[in-house]
Design an enzyme around this catalytic site. Structure first.
Site, PDB file in Angstrom:
ATOM      1  N   GLU A 161       0.866  -1.203  -0.040  1.00  0.00           N
ATOM      2  CA  GLU A 161      -0.109  -0.107  -0.052  1.00  0.00           C
ATOM      3  C   GLU A 161       0.736   1.227   0.096  1.00  0.00           C
ATOM      4  O   GLU A 161       0.568   2.311  -0.849  1.00  0.00           O
ATOM      5  CB  GLU A 161      -0.837   0.127   1.237  1.00  0.00           C
ATOM      6  CG  GLU A 161      -2.240  -0.951   1.173  1.00  0.00           C
ATOM      7  CD  GLU A 161      -1.908  -2.286   1.535  1.00  0.00           C
ATOM      8  OE1 GLU A 161      -2.561  -3.344   1.387  1.00  0.00           O
ATOM      9  OE2 GLU A 161      -0.656  -2.585   2.098  1.00  0.00           O
ATOM     10  N   PHE A 209      -9.487  -2.808   1.752  1.00  0.00           N
ATOM     11  CA  PHE A 209     -10.450  -2.619   3.015  1.00  0.00           C
ATOM     12  C   PHE A 209      -9.677  -1.177   3.533  1.00  0.00           C
ATOM     13  O   PHE A 209      -8.461  -1.112   3.523  1.00  0.00           O
ATOM     14  CB  PHE A 209     -10.405  -3.799   3.883  1.00  0.00           C
ATOM     15  CG  PHE A 209     -11.383  -4.939   3.310  1.00  0.00           C
ATOM     16  CD1 PHE A 209     -12.733  -4.876   3.796  1.00  0.00           C
ATOM     17  CD2 PHE A 209     -10.660  -5.816   2.598  1.00  0.00           C
ATOM     18  CE1 PHE A 209     -13.316  -6.208   3.112  1.00  0.00           C
ATOM     19  CE2 PHE A 209     -11.309  -6.989   1.855  1.00  0.00           C
ATOM     20  CZ  PHE A 209     -12.808  -7.118   2.514  1.00  0.00           C
ATOM     21  N   ALA A 210     -10.603  -0.419   4.190  1.00  0.00           N
ATOM     22  CA  ALA A 210      -9.910   0.739   4.666  1.00  0.00           C
ATOM     23  C   ALA A 210      -9.105   0.435   5.979  1.00  0.00           C
ATOM     24  O   ALA A 210      -7.978   1.016   6.036  1.00  0.00           O
ATOM     25  CB  ALA A 210     -11.117   1.634   5.401  1.00  0.00           C
ATOM     26  N   PHE A 226      -6.528  -1.364   5.782  1.00  0.00           N
ATOM     27  CA  PHE A 226      -5.049  -1.835   5.334  1.00  0.00           C
ATOM     28  C   PHE A 226      -4.402  -0.466   4.983  1.00  0.00           C
ATOM     29  O   PHE A 226      -3.311  -0.565   4.798  1.00  0.00           O
ATOM     30  CB  PHE A 226      -5.473  -2.486   3.950  1.00  0.00           C
ATOM     31  CG  PHE A 226      -6.012  -3.936   4.070  1.00  0.00           C
ATOM     32  CD1 PHE A 226      -6.127  -4.556   5.231  1.00  0.00           C
ATOM     33  CD2 PHE A 226      -6.388  -4.670   2.987  1.00  0.00           C
ATOM     34  CE1 PHE A 226      -6.605  -5.814   5.700  1.00  0.00           C
ATOM     35  CE2 PHE A 226      -6.820  -5.755   2.942  1.00  0.00           C
ATOM     36  CZ  PHE A 226      -7.198  -6.762   4.462  1.00  0.00           C
ATOM     37  N   HIS A 273     -11.250  -5.976   9.102  1.00  0.00           N
ATOM     38  CA  HIS A 273     -12.253  -5.500   7.730  1.00  0.00           C
ATOM     39  C   HIS A 273     -13.284  -4.886   7.976  1.00  0.00           C
ATOM     40  O   HIS A 273     -14.327  -4.504   7.392  1.00  0.00           O
ATOM     41  CB  HIS A 273     -12.326  -6.749   7.111  1.00  0.00           C
ATOM     42  CG  HIS A 273     -11.392  -7.727   6.530  1.00  0.00           C
ATOM     43  ND1 HIS A 273     -10.446  -8.411   7.427  1.00  0.00           N
ATOM     44  CD2 HIS A 273     -10.606  -7.804   5.365  1.00  0.00           C
ATOM     45  CE1 HIS A 273      -9.611  -9.089   6.885  1.00  0.00           C
ATOM     46  NE2 HIS A 273      -9.838  -8.715   5.562  1.00  0.00           N
TER      47      HIS A 273
END
Length: 659
Positions: A398, A421-422, A424, A465
């Protein structure tokens, strides 16, 4: 020390000498001024000049370089004004960063230099984005990023090299191996014999060179550029050198064995290059003395002028205005146009599709977003329509991808990065809060990057998640944070995010994807970021909320029609619409701030504090907050239900009503 002249003319050799000598003389002047208290800090590159100067000479003037602390030679070889550089080192508003940054933590578009941040790895990923932009434009250009041997221990080093290799990017990664990371020697940094050995692990070419030999550096960079462009592959270079002074002057060099300093002093790059030019009879002692005196005089004149300059007064208005680049006004949907019912998820997909049509310079990046269409199938079919160059699957890194997004922005591209997913996004936190958020304030460079973050609980996804982590970012000046609750707002705010040159974090609640539908205009339209929406007027109690909280509030209002509820959907969390918040307080005098995120430190804390400070006289009761439990989001259905603020809404509302 052997020098390979190759095709370099006499005139070029003498010019190279002046370029090499100049930063050494500037540094000697800075060390004197440091002792006089006229600069406060200095990171010395004495003994390492050949790397910065040689690398810069080998590149075209319009090829981007991403230097570090000890690369004064990059800045001087790119002909940056010493007067303005000195203002920069003094922290003067007349410097390149208007006094907002120190030493070399700044950039200049004019000189194609992107300055570092103190976290040493992130500039490597930005170089990936710059090189990707060259590749997309079919330009025969490379990007060059410096790092130190200590910086190779950072995760971003590995992420950046991996992305560059997987995407076949023309990047040169240049390691200055100068023996020490502050006081930590190389044997405590890594276990491989040579750092260049890591190149093989990433499937790229590696080169190890004498970093104190100006011409060896110059030829190596020329060859690396040729290879990177011809083969469309990155190159890793390890340049061996030594840091002759402390990490910065205050730290000293007591930890360095004296014999080691003596050994490397004999490898001084300037003395060796002077000797080579004397051997060629291009220099003699008299010419060397004249050149040194001439350069010293130029330096003294520039420093004198800089010291005589008057700095402008500090302005709060200027400081605040430079946080964001100007954004375009909102474009409402045309009147009397079709607005068919669409699901939340389909509105987002339609907005992405229209943005890709409108902006041919927009690149989408994310894990599994190409043929697979992303974890939630929002980009399904996009790679067929827009091509794999613009719809790019990414490795699981990321941080590097966010950095690459910033590199694309430097080159005039827009990018969207989808977090699967937010949750991460924590892996890319540094790039967001220290690079994207601050770069316009630091040196006027925009970060035209949108990060989409599927967030929220209610779908049984467990602690990793299901987080609503928007409050992590609302504290960071320079970011914009939006969190829509309806399909129409989702599309309009997403299109506004793409039109905005600033970094926008776009939170989208997973539980709303397929459960919420509403009318959505087929046309292009944008909704002003920072503008709340009044969902329902009321007189008894005001609920200020966003995301899933909007639907909880509406559902409650339908269940209890005897309570006149004033519901405000914030839509944007940074910046906040304080005017609308004040109006909501004024409407009822009783306020409940509702959000799914955990209570402590959530967005509700800031809103409650602002209301108490600015609207106290309008209140008929204390401001209440209703939020998630201060726990991770649990997996089991009953535990998750208990976590959510929705289960405590009735108690909070009744308490307010009875106050």
């Amino acid at each position: 020390m052997y020098f390979e002249r190759a095709h370099i003319s006499d005139e070029e050799l003498l010019s190279f000498y002046r370029q090499l000598l100049y930063p050494r003389l500037v540094e000697e002047k800075m060390l004197l001024l440091l002792r006089q208290g006229k600069v406060t800090k200095w990171f010395s590159g004495i003994g390492q000049e050949a790397i910065a100067v040689g690398a810069t000479l080998a590149l075209d003037m319009d090829e981007w370089i991403l230097p570090l602390h000890r690369n004064l030679g990059v800045f001087t070889t790119r002909q940056m004004s010493l007067q303005q550089l000195f203002h920069q080192w003094q922290g003067s508003p007349l410097g390149f960063s208007k006094g907002r940054e120190r030493s070399f933590h700044f950039g200049s578009r004019q000189h194609h230099i992107c300055g570092m941040i103190s976290h040493l790895g992130p500039q490597l990923s930005i170089a990936d984005g710059i090189a990707l932009a060259h590749k997309l434009k079919k330009e025969n250009k490379v990007a060059l990023a410096f790092t130190g041997e200590g910086g190779t221990s950072e995760g971003e080093f590995h992420e950046a090299l991996n992305v560059a290799a997987v995407w076949d990017l023309p990047v040169i990664f240049l390691i200055e191996n100068n023996g020490y990371g502050l006081s930590t020697p190389v044997e405590e940094q890594y276990r491989c014999e040579q750092l260049v050995q890591r190149a093989a692990g990433y499937g790229m070419r590696g080169m190890r060179i004498n970093g104190n030999n100006l011409l060896e550096v110059y030829h190596a960079i020329k060859e690396a550029k040729r290879h990177a462009l011809q083969e469309q592959q990155p190159v890793l270079i390890e340049a061996m050198t030594f840091r002759m002074r402390g990490h910065e002057e205050a730290s000293g060099t007591k930890y360095v064995p004296p014999a080691l300093l003596e050994e490397w002093a004999k490898q001084d790059p300037i003395l060796h290059f002077e000797g080579f030019l004397q051997y060629l009879r291009l220099l003699d002692d008299h010419k060397i003395k004249n050149i040194r005196e001439q350069l010293k005089q130029e330096i003294d004149n520039d420093i004198h002028e800089a010291l005589s300059a008057t700095s402008p007064a500090v302005s709060i208005t200027d400081e605040l205005n430079d946080i964001y680049a100007p954004a375009l006004p909102a474009i409402p949907p045309p009147e009397d146009t079709p607005s068919p019912q669409k699901r939340f998820i389909d509105a987002i997909s339609e907005g992405l599709h229209q943005a890709m049509d409108r902006y041919p310079n927009l690149v989408l990046m994310g894990q599994d977003i190409a043929e697979y269409g992303g974890a939630f199938k929002i980009t399904e079919g996009f790679s067929t329509i827009f091509g794999r160059e613009r719809v790019r699957n990414t490795p699981l890194c990321e941080s590097a991808i966010i950095g690459a997004g910033l590199g694309l922005s430097i080159m005039g591209f827009k990018s969207m990065i989808e977090m699967q997913f937010a949750d991460f996004v924590s892996c890319g936190f540094n790039q967001i809060v220290n690079n994207l958020a601050k770069i316009h304030y630091r040196w006027g460079q925009t970060a035209d990057v949108v990060i989409r973050l599927p967030a929220g609980a209610g779908v049984g996804a467990g602690p990793f998640h299901s987080q609503s982590n928007e409050a992590w970012f609302t504290h960071v000046p320079g970011l914009k944070v939006v969190y829509p609750s309806t399909p129409a707002d989702a599309k309009g705010l997403l299109l506004a995010a793409f039109a905005d040159p600033n970094p926008v974090l776009f939170f989208e609640h997973k539980a709303l994807y397929r459960s919420i539908s509403g009318p959505v205009s087929l046309d292009w339209y944008t909704i002003e970021i920072g503008k709340a929406k009044l969902i329902r007027s009321g007189e008894d109690i005001s609920i200020i909320t966003y995301g899933s909280g909007v639907h909880w509030a509406l559902e409650y209002a339908q269940q209890y029609p005897d309570i006149s509820m004033h519901i405000l959907d914030l839509r944007s969390l940074l910046p906040l619409d304080y005017e609308a918040i004040r109006a909501a307080v004024e409407a009822t005098g009783k306020v409940l701030v509702l959000h799914e995120d955990t209570l402590t430190g959530g967005v509700g804390s800031e809103i409650s504090a602002w209301i108490a400070e600015h609207c106290f006289s309008l209140l008929d009761a204390p401001v209440m907050r209703c939020a998630g439990l201060d726990t991770p989001v649990p997996f089991a259905a009953e535990l998750e239900k208990n976590f959510l603020a929705k289960t405590r809404m009735h108690q909070c509302i009744q308490q307010l009503m009875n106050y």
